[in-house]
Design a protein around this motif. Structure first.
Motif, PDB file in Angstrom:
ATOM      1  N   UNK A 274      64.976  29.762  56.621  1.00 50.63           N
ATOM      2  CA  UNK A 274      65.590  28.745  55.917  1.00 50.63           C
ATOM      3  C   UNK A 274      64.740  28.897  54.586  1.00 50.63           C
ATOM      4  N   UNK A 275      63.819  29.231  54.141  1.00 53.04           N
ATOM      5  CA  UNK A 275      63.134  29.510  53.026  1.00 53.04           C
ATOM      6  C   UNK A 275      63.832  30.285  52.256  1.00 53.04           C
ATOM      7  N   UNK A 374      67.859  21.500  45.687  1.00 51.07           N
ATOM      8  CA  UNK A 374      67.919  22.798  46.283  1.00 51.07           C
ATOM      9  C   UNK A 374      67.085  23.633  45.590  1.00 51.07           C
ATOM     10  N   UNK A 375      66.448  23.856  44.340  1.00 49.39           N
ATOM     11  CA  UNK A 375      65.946  24.872  43.474  1.00 49.39           C
ATOM     12  C   UNK A 375      64.322  24.970  44.075  1.00 49.39           C
ATOM     13  N   UNK A 376      63.984  26.228  43.889  1.00 47.34           N
ATOM     14  CA  UNK A 376      62.444  26.450  43.744  1.00 47.34           C
ATOM     15  C   UNK A 376      62.002  25.818  42.644  1.00 47.34           C
ATOM     16  N   UNK A 377      60.656  25.348  42.788  1.00 45.53           N
ATOM     17  CA  UNK A 377      60.174  24.565  41.735  1.00 45.53           C
ATOM     18  C   UNK A 377      59.414  25.614  40.916  1.00 45.53           C
ATOM     19  N   UNK A 381      61.293  25.197  33.754  1.00 46.28           N
ATOM     20  CA  UNK A 381      62.622  25.420  34.614  1.00 46.28           C
ATOM     21  C   UNK A 381      63.415  26.656  34.132  1.00 46.28           C
ATOM     22  N   UNK A 382      63.057  26.997  32.936  1.00 47.20           N
ATOM     23  CA  UNK A 382      63.737  28.193  32.413  1.00 47.20           C
ATOM     24  C   UNK A 382      63.395  29.734  32.928  1.00 47.20           C
ATOM     25  N   UNK A 383      62.434  29.824  33.955  1.00 44.72           N
ATOM     26  CA  UNK A 383      61.799  30.820  34.366  1.00 44.72           C
ATOM     27  C   UNK A 383      62.839  31.927  34.898  1.00 44.72           C
ATOM     28  N   UNK A 384      63.999  31.516  35.548  1.00 41.26           N
ATOM     29  CA  UNK A 384      64.869  32.415  35.932  1.00 41.26           C
ATOM     30  C   UNK A 384      66.287  32.453  35.353  1.00 41.26           C
ATOM     31  N   UNK A 402      62.063  32.829  43.425  1.00 42.60           N
ATOM     32  CA  UNK A 402      61.298  32.641  44.547  1.00 42.60           C
ATOM     33  C   UNK A 402      60.197  31.517  44.372  1.00 42.60           C
ATOM     34  N   UNK A 403      59.229  31.103  45.059  1.00 44.89           N
ATOM     35  CA  UNK A 403      58.355  30.258  44.919  1.00 44.89           C
ATOM     36  C   UNK A 403      57.585  29.627  46.154  1.00 44.89           C
ATOM     37  N   UNK A 404      56.849  28.558  46.023  1.00 44.37           N
ATOM     38  CA  UNK A 404      56.231  28.272  47.095  1.00 44.37           C
ATOM     39  C   UNK A 404      56.783  26.726  47.334  1.00 44.37           C
TER      40      UNK A 404
END
Length: 445
Positions: A274-275, A374-377, A381-384, A402-404
């Motif tokens: 899911x992740x 939905x977003x990875x935190x 917020x501009x990282x990707x 990606x993220x935690x």
């Protein structure tokens, strides 16, 4: 009895009275004084082609006018148009208020008269001036949102926020120009009643969930309160189930294993699968909003400049305010009008849609429950952004690669007022669930 005798008797009675008063004082027996609360009469009425109901603390929802309400209590009106009609406008003591929202709340400080009118859906609404985007109540529990074609030009706040960290500054930052495609967003958070209906269907159709969800805060609430205790993984699987149940097919399900493996995700207990979910945004199925979609919907005011800042041509609510509020977070009257939070929630969730909606007609974008996006935190917020940049715009961004943690926004029933502002950003592990976490759904028009 002679005069002296009468005087002695009077003095004796007086002494007994003083002694009893002293005993009452020293034995802790207070004098009880009942203060009658100040009340006001509130009258209300609806025009043709709809109904109007009112409720307040201690007063059940009613169509019967007038009602008598204690000073300082919040009264909430709910307008229900007949089929084929919508709210045309409200007046309070003859002055226009509240736009075309279908509910209206305020704190009672005097006797007032509230009226609501309705008009046919066949009459097109007057579009706002300039390229400020538009919206439409599609009559199915959703608002269709069309952001400006020129995008949203980011800027940094020049006013006081609840805190100094970047987490208070939202996603529309200086140097960032975001373009969003049209989308639909649920008018309310997903109530337990809808969650359970889809959940029961899904369990019998091959879906699995990590959490069953509960009514409101702890399961003791009503079916109209938001579902809570659901993880991000549960939410994306539920969205696929809702899509399949509604369309009687999997073809429009949004969440897949990957861009190349288009298997529909159906098992929320498979955490890593899911992740790594891929969101096929070409599908029309139900899904979580992206963080940029959520914030734009929470803040949009079109050409209305009240408590707003201009981003390009469109005006957005200031980052330091609750969604739909006309003043910053520490204005208790305005925060109370739009959000269930620490000061007014009685430490619990409440039925969705009771508070005053924002300019788009969305309820509870601040307070009641935090809402999964939905977003990875990422703190930035501009990282990707490079993955979504086209023609100088960041187009439909979905957060980090990606993220935690996954993003959740909006504050909840036990948040302080500052935690319910539209600029606040938080994230949680996608497997987390709790009595403060819920969601609302989005989809393509």
């Amino acid at each position: 009895m002679d005069k002296k005798g009468r005087t002695n008797r009077l003095l004796s009675r007086l002494a007994v009275g003083l002694m009893l008063a002293a005993m009452a004082l020293f034995t802790g027996c207070p004098n009880k004084i009942t203060v009658k609360p100040v009340t006001f009469e509130v009258t209300f009425s609806a025009g043709e082609h709809g109904t109007l109901k009112a409720k307040a603390e201690g007063i059940a929802e009613t169509e019967t006018s007038p009602i008598t309400i204690e000073q300082g209590k919040i009264v909430t009106f709910r307008a229900t148009p007949d089929s084929g009609y919508r709210v045309k406008g409200w007046t309070r003591d003859g002055e226009a208020v509240n736009g075309t929202n279908d509910s209206y709340s305020f704190t009672v400080t005097k006797g007032v008269e509230v009226k609501v009118g309705f008009e046919s859906n066949s009459v097109p609404p007057t579009p706002p001036a300039g390229d400020v985007g538009s919206f439409e109540d599609t009559g199915d529990g959703f608002i269709k949102i069309s952001p400006p074609a020129a995008g949203i030009t980011g800027m940094n706040p020049t006013y006081t926020l609840p805190g100094t960290a970047d987490e208070w500054k939202g996603v529309f930052r200086a140097g960032r120009k975001v373009k969003l495609s049209p989308y639909k967003l649920g008018k309310t958070e997903v109530p337990y009643k809808l969650w359970k209906e889809v959940y029961d269907w899904a369990i019998g159709t091959g879906y699995q969930f990590a959490n069953a969800g509960v009514k409101g805060k702890d399961g003791s609430g009503s079916e109209e309160e938001p579902v809570t205790s659901v993880s991000w993984r549960d939410c994306i699987v539920w969205c696929n189930a809702y899509t399949q149940k509604t369309n009687n097919a999997e073809s429009e399900c949004v969440y897949r294993k990957s861009k190349t493996d288009t298997t529909v995700l159906k098992d929320a207990t498979k955490g890593s699968e899911c992740d790594a979910a891929y969101a096929d945004m070409s599908k029309k199925g139900f899904r979580l909003p992206t963080e940029a979609e959520w914030e734009y919907a929470a803040r949009w005011q079109g050409s209305n400049t009240e408590n707003a800042v201009q981003y390009g041509e469109v005006w957005l609510t200031k980052l330091n305010s609750a969604s739909g509020a006309k003043a910053r977070w520490n204005n208790a009257g305005e925060t109370n009008a739009v959000a269930w939070y620490w000061d007014n929630s009685d430490s619990k969730t409440h039925p969705v849609g009771e508070k005053r909606s924002n300019a788009l007609g969305l309820h509870d974008m601040s307070g009641n429950v935090w809402e999964w996006c939905f977003d990875w935190y990422d703190a930035n917020p501009r990282v990707n952004d490079a993955a979504y940049t086209s023609g100088g715009f960041v187009v439909d961004p979905q957060g980090g690669a990606a993220g935690v943690d996954r993003v959740f926004r909006g504050g909840c029933w036990d948040s302080l007022a500052g935690g319910c502002v539209v600029g606040g950003r938080l994230g949680g592990n996608p497997g987390d669930s709790g009595d403060h976490l819920g969601f609302r759904v989005a989809c393509r028009p």
